[in-house]
Design a protein around this motif. Structure first.
Motif, PDB file in Angstrom:
ATOM      1  N   HIS A  59       5.996  -2.401  -1.495  1.00 23.03           N
ATOM      2  CA  HIS A  59       5.412  -3.088  -2.649  1.00 23.03           C
ATOM      3  C   HIS A  59       3.885  -3.073  -2.592  1.00 23.03           C
ATOM      4  O   HIS A  59       3.291  -3.374  -1.569  1.00 23.03           O
ATOM      5  CB  HIS A  59       5.951  -4.510  -2.748  1.00 23.03           C
ATOM      6  CG  HIS A  59       7.402  -4.494  -3.121  1.00 23.03           C
ATOM      7  ND1 HIS A  59       8.333  -5.287  -2.516  1.00 23.03           N
ATOM      8  CD2 HIS A  59       8.065  -3.738  -4.018  1.00 23.03           C
ATOM      9  CE1 HIS A  59       9.525  -5.030  -3.038  1.00 23.03           C
ATOM     10  NE2 HIS A  59       9.385  -4.086  -3.943  1.00 23.03           N
ATOM     11  N   CYS A  97       6.458 -10.744   1.725  1.00 25.00           N
ATOM     12  CA  CYS A  97       6.073  -9.964   0.561  1.00 25.00           C
ATOM     13  C   CYS A  97       6.285 -10.827  -0.674  1.00 25.00           C
ATOM     14  O   CYS A  97       7.364 -11.389  -0.857  1.00 25.00           O
ATOM     15  CB  CYS A  97       6.913  -8.702   0.459  1.00 25.00           C
ATOM     16  SG  CYS A  97       6.803  -7.909  -1.146  1.00 25.00           S
ATOM     17  N   CYS A 137       9.580  -9.333  -2.698  1.00 18.35           N
ATOM     18  CA  CYS A 137      10.945  -9.258  -2.157  1.00 18.35           C
ATOM     19  C   CYS A 137      11.145 -10.168  -0.957  1.00 18.35           C
ATOM     20  O   CYS A 137      12.220 -10.176  -0.367  1.00 18.35           O
ATOM     21  CB  CYS A 137      11.282  -7.815  -1.789  1.00 18.35           C
ATOM     22  SG  CYS A 137      10.330  -7.201  -0.400  1.00 18.35           S
ATOM     23  N   CYS A 158       8.135  -2.616   2.825  1.00 22.37           N
ATOM     24  CA  CYS A 158       9.090  -2.758   1.736  1.00 22.37           C
ATOM     25  C   CYS A 158       8.630  -1.932   0.550  1.00 22.37           C
ATOM     26  O   CYS A 158       9.324  -1.827  -0.458  1.00 22.37           O
ATOM     27  CB  CYS A 158       9.253  -4.217   1.349  1.00 22.37           C
ATOM     28  SG  CYS A 158       7.729  -4.957   0.767  1.00 22.37           S
TER      29      CYS A 158
HETATM   30 ZN   LIG Z   1       8.314  -6.250  -0.911  1.00 23.60          ZN
END
Ligand SMILES: [Zn+2]
Ligand SMILES: [Zn+2]
Ligand SMILES: [Zn+2]
Ligand SMILES: [Zn+2]
Ligand SMILES: [Zn+2]
Ligand SMILES: [Zn+2]
Ligand SMILES: [Zn+2]
Length: 1754
Positions: free
Chosen positions: A1170, A1210, A1213, A1168
């Protein structure tokens, strides 16, 4: 045991096969006593064929039975060889027009909403497609099995009864022709004989109840005694119980037990043991003992095997009869005759009767067999269908009684056949008149509900389980009643009238038992202890709703019937409530000089019931009278004088008061059961025969009363009489501050009462009450629904009542009131109210719930504001009442109401505390508005000289009378207009005053005004109007300003959120901006951008700063600093696979070094994007883990992620992740040394590298040979002539910090663990291979997505993808630093040897079996381990370039070998281009090395095109790879999608534009290499056609093609039978969208064991087809299913939409569904992007109930 029997059985079989059917038939033809002869034959042979061992052998049994038993019958019947006889019969046959196809479970059926007489009329798919109805509005359902196609039944269809196929010869129709005329006398006689004997035999044996003894005629002298232990099914025990018990009782495996249980469930019985009596009896007792604890035991019988044999043959016979009658309608008729012929015992002794009457004693398989025979015989022959129907009706009571005792579902009961007769209009009518069917059904129903209270009403309280069970069963009788009534008579005979009214009487008896049932008393003080039972009564009411409506419909059709029914109903109502005044002292009420007598009754203190079906039926009939005008024509026929209005209104009024009191909170202590009852009372499912009719009943009563009297009674029932009859009550009231609750309560009651008055006057949209028709009614419903908000079709349907045909009538009117808005990619199509319909909006619409009302009010005011109108919501103009109800309007101008209104306005003016509420005032204003509208209507419609008696305006202009002398209502309104606390209502008051003036003008203009004294006020009015307008204008300006400020604020708010988001994504932004700077820098010109090799464009190092999402600290990415990581998700993937049958068999031994070009099992990494500190992540993960352990101990709940497998969400998110990737700088730069010598060319380099590898191999061999003789080894090494500058003992220093090293290991191990599905082991030599593989595979999958979507290679990739690829590539390049050098060197050696042959590596794949991109990535990433020990000056870049060139050339050869070079008949022009010549030359070289095996010589143009197309994906992947590896920005041309990318790609990759030049430049070494590649054995086998190979370019995988029309999928699935349980239909057929396999999901039969657990067919399939992830379509449910692993799954909306832009999950609505390509593409994209697992994670996080589903059993 079986083997012992074998020779004996074979001997029998041989003797059986010697029988001659012809001879036996001949014997029979001669026989004097045919019956005896046949029975003897059967007695002798049946036990020899059937039941010879523990397990049946259906095929063999069928074969022998056909030969020995059925064959002779066929011979006998035909009188010749049946292979000729039957076709002759078939030819002579004139088939009827009926289709009669019997539906299988799950087969699609179609009903035409325009033409079907009722919804039970259906067509099979074939007939439907050939009928006119396919262009009509149709509905599609899946059959539950049973029932048949009604094509050809002229009674079932209003239009188009025949499809093309069954329409063959209607022109020459002699409907009633006897089908026997087509048969010869002989055949008729013989058929009759044989059918009579066989049918009797079958019935006799199937209904035989003795377990140990045959009928005398079948008894044999000598017989061996073997037995079966026969297990029967029931609906009580679960599958699990049966399986468990069987394992115990007959000592079988679980698999066998499942097999038994499945057969028992399907066929109704199965023998579970075979042997002597004792042996079977023992099993029986164990089963009985084990299942008798809680419930009644499973049914088990020990049966003599010969009985079972005969019964099995009996079943076979029934299906044989079914087949034989298929040849000729004549044979069918004979069978019907035989079946219905009365037996020796008179009435009910025919074979058909006997079968029906023993239905409940038969097992499931036998039942369905004879039901099917009935359907294909009796129900197909119109003459006999009628006779059968009569038999059915005569036995009806007994059959229902049996059914009550039976424990099988209704679907397998003979009672379910009722639908076949009762829905046929003429049959139903005949059964009503001749068999008094209506009365029979109702009486039977009443017989089964015997539990009554002291007043004779039904009582459901304290039902036993058995009674509850019966109650559920008995409801099917209501369904039968509904069937009978569903088609309404067009003509009435006197008999029909008589019998209908008789039935109506019975029905009234039934309703009488419901009138007043479940009475309740208000609970004071303590809360009730136990919630009383209420559901049964409501179930009954709900089921009867349609029947009650249909009864009224029938009555409406005939005036005589209507009048009679009305009288009967009234009589019954009087019986119910005749004495309602008994015992009570009447009281007298007085207001405004009116007085009335009534009883003393308080809802809050005495018993009250919500069930009043008799009153409500009377209300319904009264409306019909009003509509039919019979009341005006022949009033003398009506018992109107007997009507006592106070009696009529009493009970409905109590019911409505009860609702009001519940709303006022007075019944709180009565618990939820009451709340539920009130809810259903108003609910769309019940309201038509409950709430609506109560309103009508009140309207009926009030229309016959003095409105003042009614209002007083109403005040008294609402317990508000005191308040309004005492002049100063309001003042006293406000001082009683101590009783706040009481005040509040009274306020609510007043509001409710006013609401009721509004409804009584305003609800005139039922035809008969007001002068409207049915369309007006439905229009009004829709307008009010859409006033709340725009709605989807299905939402609207749900909010409207359906009639018995499941129609709401909506389609006919929707266009008139709403606009349709099409759906987008998600969401649904919506209907929006047309603006011009807004004026019909009534805030007090009686079907609004409270919540709906306030939503609608808000929405409508908002709309008005948007249109810059004032926000008053005045009552709409209403249609006039029908004459019977006309007097209702007088309520509005009655003295008592005026008094009530005046009182309330007075309170509002005084504005004192709690005494009044705004809603109260709002309702008063609404009532005034209604009155004004009414007066205006009257004035406008009045004839010239007609005196208008409605004089509301005059009345409200008068001041109140003594003693309190209050001001006039009008005056009070004027006062209130300026009250600051009534801002919201100002617009409404203004509207009232305006309308008042308008009416005044009309009155003045039409006649001499009787109201002169108010003129002054009007003058005043107009001036006041002026400054009011001014005020209004100012207020408007202020409002606009306010709105603007609000808008600004919300804009700012949105901005703020956006900014915050950016804060989180800082890392991405930083990256992007830095590279953007680089792109724009003029220093690097476009042409010089080269991604690899010695000429690689030098990039100045970018410093990279990132922020941890957990601690928000910023840090620079540095080699020596602590690690920063990205959350990542690694999964296995088959998305690119070209061979789904291949999967890793033994992961422990699997060697992943070479990826096969079929890409059958890859490892994909996603992220994702991050970023976190490694230590922050570590801490976060530990806490998640700890929390999860605690939670599992406490709650035993699942989560959407599997912590034990390293999964987490995560933290930012909530994206599913299972590891982290470290962020790194371009790792190559760290290892680059100065190149201080000339770089070698390809040949030299290959030679050097080969030497180095050889040296390393020798070293390793020496090392492993023996450790003791180390000195010798050293010598050996020295002998080895080490290449110059090569120092194999050199160990490079690892530049990375400990933290980064740790993360390199973490991610590497995770990839290894997931990719191979093994236990983590960071030492395993395959770890680095898996890392390279994941890098290569992920790049390949992204290249595919970009190409499929026609996107540029280096266009704007989403940040998360860009970050993921960069980190993944750099990680894979750095990973070798944490692995043993020699391991990676070993890998490099083998990889290298696959292209450059080497003696010590044999068994390597040939170049056809290597994916070249995987090879390239592995070689490039492993090369540093060699290069770091090389001090001769060869740079990494040189190595990369040579590796790249070498692999590219290998790929080109691969392409040329595998390309389909067949000529396509094009002219062979002489090659002109340089490329074409070169490629031809190369092709010739290959040709030479492969011998003649390579086909012909294609044109150079064709070859070059093939090479270019084939190599393109490889080059694109390579460009991505080197871009992320070395960080050289792509030339800007890549960023736009262009056509001529090839040259740019070559330049960027440091390749010549003419790729073949590579070969020419290095021809010396290349020729020998090409030779070694082509001489390979596998290559030869391929060229000789002995094996396959992948050709290039590989096509992208797509999801399967789905049909346009959903029903063809259903049809396909209905033909699908479970692969494991022998031809049984699958219950949940599920389609794999990846490969198109149909699976039998969610069922025991197809469970398999996977890793030690039982899993369903879908889960098992995902393991081979999708390596754990799967995309399915559940066909019966029309639902997409995503599965991942064993525990994860979610449902996803299907790509099929109906005409209203809605999906139909569960196929409940049945609208035709069509494929929506955009939505399907979206699903495919999820799959290509490897986002299925992520999607499941999000779905499960959003909806926790998904987590609890046992996905692995699907
Ligand atoms: Zn994320
Ligand atoms: Zn059909
Ligand atoms: Zn047909
Ligand atoms: Zn139709
Ligand atoms: Zn941190
Ligand atoms: Zn199955
Ligand atoms: Zn599949």
């Amino acid at each position: 045991m079986a083997s012992e029997l074998e020779p004996e059985v074979q001997a029998i079989d041989r003797s059986l096969l010697e029988c001659s059917a012809e001879e036996i038939a001949g014997k029979w033809l001669q026989a004097t006593d045919l019956t005896r002869e046949v029975y003897q034959h059967l007695a002798h042979y049946v036990p020899q064929i059937y039941c010879r061992g523990p397990n049946p052998f259906p095929q063999k049994e069928d074969m022998l039975a056909q030969h020995v038993l059925l064959g002779p019958m066929e011979w006998y019947l035909c009188g010749e060889d049946p292979t000729f006889g039957f076709p002759k019969l078939e030819q002579a046959n004139k088939p009827s027009h009926l289709c009669g196809r019997v539906f299988k479970v799950g087969e699609p059926t179609y009903s035409c909403r325009d033409c079907a007489v009722d919804p039970t009329c259906v067509l099979c798919m074939e007939c439907f497609l050939g009928s006119i109805h396919r262009d009509h509005r149709y509905r599609m359902t899946t059959s539950g099995g049973g029932g048949f196609c009604d094509c050809g039944d002229i009674e079932a269809w209003k239009e188009g009864p025949y499809c093309q196929k069954h329409d063959l010869n209607t022109s020459e129709n002699e409907e009633e022709e006897d089908p026997l005329v087509h048969l010869s006398e002989d055949v008729i006689a013989r058929t009759y004989n044989i059918f009579a004997i066989m049918f009797r035999y079958a019935v006799e044996i199937l209904t035989w109840e003795k377990e140990n003894e045959l009928p005398a005629e079948l008894e044999l002298e000598e017989q061996s005694d073997t037995y079966y232990c026969m297990l029967f099914n029931d609906e009580v025990h679960t599958y699990e119980q049966v399986i468990y018990t069987l394992q115990k009782a007959v000592n079988c495996t679980q698999k066998e037990a499942i097999g038994f249980a499945t057969t028992v469930d399907r066929d109704g019985r199965r023998s579970v043991r075979y042997g002597d009596f004792q042996y079977c009896e023992q099993a029986k007792s164990v089963i009985v003992r084990n299942t008798s604890r809680q419930t009644k035991p499973l049914k088990v019988q020990v049966m003599h095997s010969s009985i079972v044999a005969h019964q099995n043959f009996g079943l076979k016979l029934l299906s044989w009869l079914g087949n034989v009658i298929g040849y000729s309608d004549g044979l069918r008729r004979i069978l019907c005759q035989v079946g219905l012929q009365e037996g020796p015992d008179g009435e009910s002794s025919s074979l058909v009767d006997r079968l029906m009457l023993s239905d409940s004693k038969l097992w499931k398989g036998a039942r369905s067999m004879y039901h099917q025979l009935f359907m294909s015989s009796l129900l197909m022959d119109l003459k006999y269908k009628k006779l059968f129907a009569i038999r059915f009706a005569k036995n009806y009571q007994q059959l229902q009684k049996d059914f009550m005792e039976d424990d099988h579902e209704r679907a397998v009961s003979v009672t379910a056949l009722s639908v076949q007769f009762f829905t046929a209009p003429t049959l139903a009518r005949m059964l009503i008149t001749e068999e008094n069917l209506m009365t029979t059904i109702i009486k039977t129903f009443m017989d089964h509900l015997r539990h009554r209270d002291s007043q004779g009403r039904f009582q459901f309280e304290r039902y036993t389980a058995l009674q509850a069970f019966k109650f559920r069963r008995v409801q099917s009788l209501i369904l039968d009643l509904k069937y009978v009534l569903i088609s309404k008579p067009t003509e009435w005979s006197d008999e029909l009238r008589e019998k209908f009214l008789e039935g109506f009487d019975a029905f009234l008896e039934l309703l009488k038992c419901m009138q007043g049932m479940d009475p309740i008393t208000r609970q004071v003080g303590q809360h009730i202890e136990m919630e009383p039972e209420w559901e049964a009564a409501f179930t009954l009411q709900m089921k009867l709703t349609h029947v009650i409506s249909m009864m009224q419909d029938w009555c409406a059709l005939d005036e005589k019937v209507l009048i009679e029914a009305y009288k009967k109903c009234l009589a019954v109502l009087m019986q119910c409530h005749g004495g309602f005044t008994d015992g009570e002292q009447p009281i007298t009420l007085n207001i405004c000089g009116h007085s009335v007598e009534t009883i003393r009754y308080c809802v809050s203190q005495e018993k009250v019931s919500i069930h009043l079906p008799v009153s409500r039926l009377l209300a319904g009939l009264h409306v019909l009278l009003s509509k039919s005008e019979v009341a005006y024509k022949f009033p003398e026929l009506l018992p109107l004088s007997e009507l006592s209005p106070p009696m009529l209104i009493e009970h409905p009024l109590r019911c409505l008061v009860l609702c009001a009191q519940v709303h006022a909170g007075m019944w709180r202590r009565n618990g939820f059961s009451l709340v539920n009852q009130i809810y259903y009372y108003h609910n769309v499912k019940c309201r038509r025969e409950m709430f609506d009719k109560d309103i009508i009943m009140l309207q009926t009563g009030v229309s016959m009363m003095d409105p003042n009297h009614f209002l007083m009674i109403m005040l008294s029932r609402f317990e508000l009489y005191q308040i309004f009859s005492t002049p100063d009550y309001g003042k006293r009231f406000s001082s009683e501050i101590t009783h706040k609750d009481v005040v509040q309560q009274n306020n609510t009651l007043i509001e409710e009462m006013l609401y009721l008055i509004i409804m009584l006057v305003g609800e005139r949209f039922s035809p008969g009450v007001g002068q409207v028709d049915a369309t007006d009614e439905i229009k009004r419903e829709i307008i009010h629904q859409l006033s709340i908000k725009p709605m989807a079709h299905s939402e609207l349907v749900k909010s409207l009542p359906e009639d018995e045909n499941k129609e709401t009538g909506m389609e006919g009117v929707i266009e008139a009131v709403a606009h349709f808005k099409k759906p987008g990619l998600t969401g649904r199509g919506m209907y929006e109210l047309k603006p011009e319909c807004a004026k019909e909006f009534n805030l007090y619409f009686y079907h609004f719930s409270r919540a709906e009302q306030s939503k609608a009010e808000e929405a409508q005011r908002k709309l008005k504001r948007q249109n810059r109108e004032d926000t008053a919501l005045p009552p709409p103009v209403l249609p006039p009442f029908c004459p019977l109800f006309a007097s209702l309007v007088n309520i509005l101008q009655s003295d008592v109401l005026l008094c009530i209104m005046r009182t309330i306005l007075q309170w509002a003016v005084e504005h004192n505390g709690y005494a009044w509420s705004e809603s109260m005032l709002q309702r008063v204003l609404h009532l005034i508005g209604m009155a004004l509208q009414e007066e205006k209507q009257h004035l406008e419609n009045a004839m010239e000289e007609h005196v208008v008696t409605f004089t509301f305006t005059q009345k409200i202009s008068k001041p109140g009378e003594a003693p309190n002398n209050s001001p006039s209502i009008l005056a009070m309104l004027e006062t209130l207009q300026n009250a600051p606390y009534l801002e919201v209502h100002k617009d409404m008051i203004r509207w009232i005053l305006k309308t008042f003036n308008a009416i005044k003008k009309i009155r003045e203009s039409s006649s001499t005004s009787p109201v002169a004294e108010t003129e002054g006020t009007i003058m005043e009015e107009s001036s006041r109007d002026k400054d009011k307008a001014e005020r209004k204008r100012k207020a408007e300006i202020a409002r606009l300003r306010r709105e603007k400020i609000m808008a600004q604020m919300s804009e700012m708010q949105r901005h703020f959120i956006d900014e915050n988001k950016e804060l989180f994504q800082q890392t991405l932004e930083l990256d992007a901006s830095s590279s953007a700077v680089l792109d724009n820098s003029p220093v690097v010109s476009d042409k010089t951008l080269i991604a690899l090799g010695p000429a690689k464009t030098q990039i100045s190092e970018q410093r990279q700063f990132v922020t941890c999402i957990l601690c928000q600290e910023e840090q620079e990415v540095k080699v020596e600093d602590s690690a920063m990581v990205l959350a990542a998700f690694v999964q296995r993937s088959t998305v690119l696979s070209k061979n789904r049958n291949k999967f890793i068999q033994d992961p422990e031994k699997y060697d992943p070094l070479f990826m096969h070009p079929d890409l059958s099992c890859g490892t994909h990494t996603g992220s994702c994007g991050h970023v976190m500190h490694a230590h922050c992540w570590q801490r976060y993960f530990d806490s998640v883990q700890a929390k999860e352990q605690r939670r599992q101990q406490r709650l035993r709940l699942h989560t959407s992620y599997d912590v034990e497998n390293g999964e987490f969400l995560c933290p930012l998110c909530e994206c599913l992740s299972n590891t982290v990737i470290p962020l790194l700088l371009p790792p190559r730069n760290i290892f680059n040394r100065l190149n201080f010598s000339d770089q070698p060319n390809l040949s030299q380099w290959i030679r050097t590298v080969s030497q180095q590898i050889k040296a390393l191999q020798a070293l390793r061999k020496a090392g492993s040979a023996s450790d003791t003789a180390s000195s010798k080894n050293v010598e050996k090494v020295n002998e080895l002539q080490l290449p110059e500058g090569f120092r194999p003992d050199f160990q490079p220093k690892n530049p990375y910090s400990e933290s980064i090293k740790e993360m390199l290991t973490t991610f590497g191990t995770a990839t290894y663990k997931v990719g191979l599905k093994v236990h983590p082991n960071e030492e395993d030599p395959r770890v680095p291979i898996m890392c390279w593989g994941s890098c290569a595979y992920t790049i390949q999958s992204i290249e595919r997505i970009l190409s499929d979507e026609d996107k540029p290679l280096f266009g704007p990739l989403p940040c998360r993808l860009d970050d993921c690829l960069r980190s993944l590539t750099r990680f894979a390049a750095a990973h070798w630093t944490v692995v043993s050098l020699s391991v990676v060197q070993g890998h490099f050696g083998r990889l290298f040897a696959s292209l450059v042959p080497n003696d010590s590596h044999e068994d390597l794949p040939c170049i056809l079996d290597i994916d070249m991109f995987h090879l390239l990535v592995s070689l490039v990433l492993a090369f540093p381990t060699l290069q770091c020990q090389d001090f001769s000056g060869i740079s990494l870049g040189t190595g990369d370039l040579h590796i790249f060139h070498l692999v590219t050339m290998a790929h080109i050869v691969q392409i040329l070998l595998t390309s389909c070079t067949e000529e396509n008949g094009m002219d062979q022009e002489n090659p002109t281009g340089e490329e074409e010549l070169a490629v031809l030359a190369l092709y010739k070289t290959i040709h030479q090395y492969t011998g003649s095996a390579l086909r012909g010589t294609p044109s150079g143009w064709h070859l070059w095109r093939t090479v270019k197309a084939g190599v393109m994906p490889f080059l694109k992947c390579s460009a991505l790879f080197f871009h992320y590896l070395n960080g050289v920005p792509p030339p800007p041309d890549f960023q736009a999608s262009g056509t001529n990318n090839f040259e740019h790609l070559c330049n960027y990759l440091s390749l010549p534009n003419n790729l073949i030049c590579l070969f020419q430049e290095n021809s010396e070494i290349m020729n020998s290499l090409i030779e070694s590649w082509c001489r390979n054995n596998e290559v030869r086998r391929y060229l000789e056609g002995e094996r396959d190979a992948i050709s290039y370019p590989r096509e992208s995988n797509k999801l399967i093609d789905l049909p346009e029309d959903y029903s063809s999928l259903i049809n396909q699935a209905s033909n699908f039978s479970c692969p494991k349980s022998g031809g049984d239909k699958s219950r949940a057929p599920t389609l794999c969208l990846v490969c198109g396999a149909l699976l039998c999901s969610q069922s025991y039969c197809c469970q398999t064991e996977l890793e030690g657990e039982d899993v369903g067919a879908c889960t098992a399939h995902t393991y081979s087809c999708g390596s754990g992830a799967g995309i399915f379509l559940r066909v019966r449910e029309c639902q997409v299913l995503f599965l991942a692993g064993k525990t994860k799954g979610c449902f996803y909306s299907p790509p099929y939409l109906d005409d209203y832009g809605e999906t139909d999950q569960g196929l409940r609505r049945g609208n035709p569904l069509r494929l929506c390509r955009e939505r399907f593409r979206k699903i495919q994209k999820l799959w290509h992007q490897h986002s299925v697992t992520e999607e499941i994670g999000h779905a499960q996080e959003a909806n926790q109930t998904l987590v609890g589903i046992d996905w692995q059993h699907l």
